[in-house]
Motif scaffolding. Structure first.
Motif: not given
Length: 602
Positions: A329-336
């Motif tokens: 989830t944190q990785k997706n948030l960083v990409l977003q």
């Protein structure tokens, strides 16, 4: 005898008593201080203690078993509630999906050229229904038929004094049906595994996601082509924008590296096989966070569904799963965030480049406009001089026309004033005639009112004289009635007195003179003799009188009585708060209409 009973038995004796017992045995039974040991009595006592200890242990074990069963029942009841909620949700989702599919198939989901696909889907649906009915007839119906047959046989055998007939055939039939069901379940399990393998695209999905993520990262790392293709008259500004994109990429690549270090050594299943991990995830999704004792409930259910997993492994897998989901989830948030900041930076860069281009074009246009404006100003000066001459001539003509209009307006106002003066004179004459007529009508009305008033006063005087005579006549009649009433009262008193005298004379004639009897006077009375007799036992079969009232339970059940008692105990029964509370409390049932007071009816 158990070790516990032996320890409890030995603990009752101390070392001094043991030494005394040894001395007594050494001295012999003939000594005066030695006593014979009663081994039978000690054995009976030991047996009694052992039995009591066993009973105590049985009671404790029974309580422990009951507590365990109660705990197990409560846990199963909570699991059943969660399962019912999940079953209801799945049923609603299934009905909704089926309804949407039917609406899509039978509605406007297909165009005219897609009728072949629609017909194929409908034929496939009919084939599935036929296969479902065939499967039910071959697998489920025999089981229900066998159950009905066995129930009928049991009922008939009970009616025939439990005479069991042909038990071997019945047992063979049950075993054959059970074997058929096991074969069907094994075949369905094999089909399920094969279908799951065919439809499983987990690895492909992960590869696609990883490839898409790598492409996305590569796309984010590159500087947008719009920055290079945009028309910018300032080269320094373009280089600054490229440097901004590179610094943004470095910042988010550092964050992604930190997040990816957390995911090292973790896969999608967190060290378990796919089936166990999916079962674990499905069970956790059924128990909502708002449920009380959520973690203990889903851990208990996971241990029931996966008995080969220990509690330590389950806790470790739960931690790793939470850590994996948190990291992804944190990785997706960083990409977003990277995408959002890159889009915002691109928009700001494009707007800045566009503003620079527009400002450069405006400066060039401004130089062209200045030279053009000088030429226009020379032409405008000549036109302005000509326009001033024309304006002076127009002003002279306008003044002449204004004087002519002023004279016409004065003539019109004079005629209007004359007409208004004539109209007012006529209106004044009409008003004077109206006032004169109104005054004459008022005088006639006053004259009629005076005549009517005199006539009314005369009639009132005559009525007063008649009323005085009537009052005098009524007064004389009242005095006559009063005198007659007094005469009757005196006559009645005289008759009562004569009657009393006659009665007294009669009483004197029949009066009895008692002779002196000291023995009777000093002797026992009849009532005293009755009280000296033994009392008879009298059993009351029913109450002396019927009570038509409320019992204490009915009175205490009224909430107004309980609230008033609580307020009185607290010392608040005389406060405005108590009056307000008691006025708002309603009885258990509303009063009847015939019992309602009409004084306080709203």
């Amino acid at each position: 005898m158990s070790s516990r009973d032996f320890c409890s038995f030995v603990a009752n004796h101390c070392s001094e008593e043991t030494e005394k017992l040894t001395q007594r045995i050494q001295v012999g039974p003939g000594h005066s201080k030695c006593k014979v040991v009663q081994y039978e009595q000690l054995r009976d006592m030991l047996e009694a203690k052992r039995l009591s200890s066993q009973r105590s242990q049985q009671k404790v074990q029974k309580l422990l078993d009951a507590a365990q069963a109660n705990k197990e029942g409560s846990v199963l009841r909570l699991h059943r509630q969660v399962w019912l909620q999940e079953h209801l949700r799945l049923n609603i989702a299934s009905h909704k999906t089926e309804k949407d599919l039917r609406r899509f198939l039978h509605g406007a989901g297909f165009k005219e050229e897609d009728t072949d696909i629609l017909s194929q889907l409908q034929e496939y649906e009919l084939d599935l229904e036929q296969e479902h009915d065939k499967f039910r007839l071959t697998t489920v119906e025999p089981v229900y038929q066998l159950r009905d047959d066995l129930q009928y046989r049991l009922a008939s055998q009970c009616s025939k004094a439990n005479d069991i007939s042909e038990p071997e055939k019945v047992l063979q039939q049950v075993l054959s049906v059970r074997q058929q069901q096991e074969e069907v379940m094994d075949r369905m399990q094999c089909e399920y595994v094969s279908l799951e393998e065919d439809t499983s695209i987990t690895e492909l999905k992960e590869n696609l996601l990883s490839a898409a993520m790598e492409d996305q990262i590569t796309y984010f790392e590159n500087v947008p082509n719009e920055i290079f293709t945009a028309d910018c008259p300032y080269p320094d500004l373009r280089s600054d924008l490229i440097h901004s994109f590179h610094s943004l990429t470095e910042k988010y690549k550092l964050r992604l590296a930190i997040v990816e270090t957390r995911l090292q050594g973790l896969d999608r299943n967190c060290g378990w096989n796919a089936a166990d991990h999916e079962c674990f995830q499905h069970i956790i999704s059924q128990y909502s966070p708002c449920l009380r004792n959520q973690r203990s409930l889903y851990i208990d259910m996971v241990q029931r569904m996966l008995p080969h997993v220990t509690k330590q492994e389950l806790s470790a897998h739960e931690r790793w799963s939470d850590w994996y989901h948190f990291s992804t989830t944190q990785k997706n948030l960083v990409l977003q965030g990277w995408q959002r900041d890159r889009s915002e930076l691109l928009l700001r860069a494009l707007s800045m480049l566009e503003d620079c281009r527009i400002s450069h074009i405006q400066q060039q246009e401004l130089q062209k406009q200045r030279s053009h404006q000088q030429n226009i100003c020379l032409k405008l000066r000549a036109k302005l001089q000509q326009w001033r001459i024309q304006q002076e001539e127009a002003a002279e003509l306008e003044a002449t026309l204004t004087v002519y209009r002023y004279e016409e307006e004065e003539e019109r106002l004079r005629k209007e004033q004359l007409r208004e003066k004539t109209r007012r004179a006529q209106l004044k004459q009409q008003i004077n005639r109206f006032h004169a007529e109104k005054q004459w009508k008022q005088e006639q009305q006053i004259k009629k009112d005076m005549e009517r008033l005199a006539e009314l006063r005369r009639e009132i005087q005559e009525q007063v004289q008649i009323d005085k005579e009537r009052v005098k006549f009524r007064k004389e009649q009242f005095q006559e009635k009063l005198q007659m009433r007094n005469a009757k009262e005196k006559q009645k008193q005289k008759d009562d007195k004569e009657k009393e005298e006659r009665l007294q004379a009669l009483r004197n004639q029949v009066s009895k003179v008692a002779e002196a009897n000291p023995e009777r006077m000093m002797g026992n009375t009849v009532a005293w003799r009755v009280r000296q007799q033994p009392e008879e036992v009298f059993t009351l079969q029913r109450p002396l009188y019927q009570l038509n009232t409320y019992t204490d339970k009915q009175i205490v059940s009224d909430p107004r009585v309980r609230i008033e008692q609580a307020l009185r105990t607290a010392g608040l029964h005389n406060t405005p708060y108590a009056r307000q509370i008691l006025s708002e409390v309603q009885p258990l049932k509303p009063p009847r209409r015939d019992m309602e007071s009409a004084t306080f009816r709203s």
